[in-house]
Design an enzyme around this catalytic site. Structure first.
Site, short mmCIF file in Angstrom:
data_model
loop_
_atom_site.label_atom_id
_atom_site.label_comp_id
_atom_site.label_asym_id
_atom_site.label_seq_id
_atom_site.Cartn_x
_atom_site.Cartn_y
_atom_site.Cartn_z
CG ASP A 67 -0.26 -0.48 2.50
OD1 ASP A 67 0.96 -0.30 2.63
OD2 ASP A 67 -0.94 -1.04 3.37
CG ASN A 136 -9.14 -1.96 12.30
OD1 ASN A 136 -8.18 -2.52 11.78
ND2 ASN A 136 -9.66 -0.86 11.80
CG HIS A 138 -6.04 -2.48 9.14
ND1 HIS A 138 -6.16 -1.59 10.18
CD2 HIS A 138 -4.75 -2.39 8.73
CE1 HIS A 138 -5.01 -0.98 10.38
NE2 HIS A 138 -4.12 -1.46 9.51
CD GLU A 143 -8.87 0.82 7.94
OE1 GLU A 143 -9.09 0.04 8.88
OE2 GLU A 143 -8.03 1.74 8.00
#
Length: 242
Positions: A67, A136, A138, A143
């Site tokens: 990314d 979380n 990800h 996400e």
């Protein structure tokens, strides 16, 4: 999913680096999918150390990064292009033309995503994909969402991710709100996946990834369906596994 338990961050880094070095020795022209963030830094330091000792040769290795923030120039110290050069590329004998990071300055998101997806396919896919794990759940910048995104795409970052990243910027206003990221489908095409996690703050995410329901609200849970995943994590990160 194979789980390798380590006592601390240093051992996690060393064992994960050993798996990556084994991939390079097995296939010197392999394609490595690489990750950024604080967790992989120890891995890259270990790989550099082995390179300096003459144990590793990166001259024919190819890399694709997961990314990149949208809007950051490559000379920005918080860009992932800068991060990779600082922590790995500039410290080993890799050919810069064989290293690939999404271009955060391309305004046409669809165009950049299709280009990057085609690039990965043109290289024959990823032999080993390194992944960190967000609190979380990800992976990359995928996400929690209503579904699993298939291919490279532009994503709006959640407030929790922006909050986690603001320590790297002078102010919260400077944290990018969007990023380009490989999709879950792209990640799942890798031949092997190596996940690294450390610290008690990752324990809930690790438990959800390994033993939870497969749910796009926990993007990493999809890795349960991959046939070659290794998780290297310290005792604190594994503390909530049943």
């Amino acid at each position: 999913m194979k789980i390798i338990r380590t006592k601390d961050y240093e051992e996690m880094s060393r064992k994960a680096a050993n798996l990556i070095s084994a991939q390079i020795l097995l296939k010197p022209d392999c394609v490595l999918g690489l990750a950024t963030g604080s967790t992989p830094i120890g891995i890259y330091d270990q790989l550099v150390e082995w390179y300096k000792k003459g144990d590793l040769d990166f001259s024919t290795v190819k890399t694709v990064n997961l990314d990149e923030y949208k809007g950051l120039t490559r000379d920005n110290e918080q860009s992932y292009y800068y991060f990779m050069h600082h922590h790995l590329f500039d410290r080993v004998n890799i050919d810069e033309e064989n290293t690939h990071v999404p271009n955060g300055k391309v305004e046409n998101g669809d165009e950049e995503c299709l280009r990057y997806e085609a690039l990965i396919e043109s290289m024959g896919g990823v032999d080993l994909q390194l992944l960190g794990l967000g609190r979380n759940g990800h992976i990359g910048f995928n996400e929690p969402a209503a579904d699993f995104p298939k291919i490279t795409h532009c994503v709006d970052l959640t407030e929790s991710t922006i909050e986690a990243n603001k320590r790297f910027f002078a102010s919260a206003d400077e944290v990018p709100r969007q990023a380009y990221t490989m999709g879950i489908g792209t990640i799942m095409k890798a031949d092997k996946i190596l996940v690294v996690a450390n610290g008690e703050n990752k324990a809930d995410a690790v438990a959800a990834m390994v033993q939870g329901e497969i749910n796009p609200e926990v993007p990493a849970s999809i890795l349960q369906l991959h046939n070659n995943v290794i998780l290297v994590a310290d005792e604190a990160a594994l503390s909530k596994l049943k």
